[in-house]
Design a protein around this motif. Structure first.
Motif, short mmCIF file in Angstrom:
data_model
loop_
_atom_site.label_atom_id
_atom_site.label_comp_id
_atom_site.label_asym_id
_atom_site.label_seq_id
_atom_site.Cartn_x
_atom_site.Cartn_y
_atom_site.Cartn_z
N HIS A 35 0.81 -1.22 0.00
CA HIS A 35 0.00 0.00 0.00
C HIS A 35 0.85 1.27 0.00
CE1 HIS A 35 -2.90 -2.97 1.62
NE2 HIS A 35 -3.74 -2.28 0.90
N ARG A 36 1.90 1.25 0.80
CA ARG A 36 2.76 2.43 0.92
C ARG A 36 4.20 1.99 1.09
NH1 ARG A 36 -0.33 7.02 4.30
NH2 ARG A 36 1.53 8.14 3.72
N SER A 37 5.12 2.75 0.54
CA SER A 37 6.54 2.43 0.72
C SER A 37 7.11 3.09 1.97
CB SER A 37 7.35 2.86 -0.51
OG SER A 37 7.22 4.25 -0.71
N ARG A 38 6.45 4.17 2.42
CA ARG A 38 6.87 4.87 3.63
C ARG A 38 5.63 5.34 4.36
NH1 ARG A 38 10.50 9.29 0.90
NH2 ARG A 38 8.65 10.37 1.54
N ALA A 39 5.73 5.36 5.69
CA ALA A 39 4.61 5.86 6.49
C ALA A 39 5.11 6.29 7.86
CB ALA A 39 3.52 4.80 6.64
N ALA A 40 4.42 7.26 8.42
CA ALA A 40 4.63 7.68 9.80
C ALA A 40 3.33 7.41 10.54
CB ALA A 40 4.99 9.16 9.87
N LEU A 41 3.44 6.70 11.66
CA LEU A 41 2.28 6.23 12.39
C LEU A 41 2.50 6.41 13.88
CD1 LEU A 41 -0.35 4.42 12.62
CD2 LEU A 41 1.20 2.46 12.61
N THR A 42 1.46 6.84 14.58
CA THR A 42 1.48 6.88 16.03
C THR A 42 0.57 5.79 16.56
OG1 THR A 42 1.91 9.26 16.12
CG2 THR A 42 0.93 8.27 18.09
N ILE A 43 1.08 5.01 17.50
CA ILE A 43 0.26 4.05 18.23
C ILE A 43 0.32 4.45 19.69
CG2 ILE A 43 -0.04 1.64 18.95
CD1 ILE A 43 1.20 0.78 16.30
N ARG A 44 -0.85 4.72 20.25
CA ARG A 44 -0.95 5.13 21.65
C ARG A 44 -1.69 4.05 22.42
NH1 ARG A 44 -0.63 9.64 24.92
NH2 ARG A 44 -2.25 9.87 26.49
N LEU A 45 -1.04 3.49 23.43
CA LEU A 45 -1.64 2.48 24.29
C LEU A 45 -2.24 3.19 25.50
CD1 LEU A 45 1.12 -0.28 24.15
CD2 LEU A 45 -0.76 0.18 22.56
N VAL A 46 -3.54 2.96 25.72
CA VAL A 46 -4.27 3.74 26.72
C VAL A 46 -4.98 2.83 27.71
CG1 VAL A 46 -4.59 5.66 25.10
CG2 VAL A 46 -6.38 3.92 25.33
N ASP A 47 -5.48 3.47 28.78
CA ASP A 47 -6.30 2.77 29.77
C ASP A 47 -7.77 2.88 29.35
OD1 ASP A 47 -7.15 5.38 30.45
OD2 ASP A 47 -5.78 5.50 32.14
N PRO A 48 -8.65 2.15 30.01
CA PRO A 48 -10.07 2.18 29.62
C PRO A 48 -10.71 3.56 29.68
CG PRO A 48 -9.66 0.29 31.02
CD PRO A 48 -8.40 1.13 31.05
N GLU A 49 -10.30 4.38 30.62
CA GLU A 49 -10.90 5.71 30.75
C GLU A 49 -10.64 6.57 29.51
OE1 GLU A 49 -10.60 3.66 34.45
OE2 GLU A 49 -8.94 4.26 33.15
#
Length: 166
Positions: A35-49
């Motif tokens: 789909h893409r040769s380059r990408a910038a991605l943020t993954i944020r792991l959070v609590d239920p609230e």
């Protein structure tokens, strides 16, 4: 060839069982391949609230969810050059660690398989795949199954419901 991925992993929750940045990068890159040769991605792991607050604000659903996808949108009128880093921005995934843990247990899945599924599922949403209609769902599920199989994971939808996410 695996895409070049600039991953920003944000930990807004705790747990000694959380995957590390390299695992998230492998899973996200697998979903981006082709789909893409380059990408910038943020993954944020959070609590239920935090998950619940975002789910309520953006989807009108007052409960925490496994993964939320927020695609990056260019400001109106901005057309970046191909080599401009802004062209690589894919978006953000918000993943609720507690929900992923609970679902893995309920579904009898190994935790890494479910984490990988949530990342692949979320990245596919960022790439404009959806599962609103039955044909869309069938196509997206087949794509997820193929990607996860390539990573060595079992089919994610074997005898269970679809993710409740975005």
């Amino acid at each position: 060839m695996s895409p070049e991925l600039d991953l920003d992993l944000q930990l807004a929750t705790t747990g000694d069982d959380l995957p590390d940045a390299s695992q998230f990068a492998v899973w996200a890159a697998a979903a981006l391949t082709g789909h893409r040769s380059r990408a910038a991605l943020t993954i944020r792991l959070v609590d239920p609230e935090e998950s619940q607050a975002l789910n309520l604000q953006y989807r009108g659903i007052d409960k925490p969810t496994n993964v939320l996808s927020f695609p990056f949108e260019l400001p109106p009128g901005l057309v970046p050059e191909a080599d401009d880093p802004i062209a690589d921005l894919l978006g953000d995934l918000i993943i609720c660690a507690d929900v992923v843990r609970r679902e893995a247990l309920e579904q009898g899945k190994e935790a890494p398989a479910h984490w990988a599924h949530m990342v692949v599922h979320g990245v596919l949403h960022l790439l404009d795949y959806d599962h609103v209609t039955d044909p869309e769902a069938e196509f997206m599920e087949a794509l997820e199954t193929s990607i996860l199989g390539g990573l060595g994971f079992p089919p994610p939808y074997a005898e269970q419901d679809r993710p409740e996410d975005s």
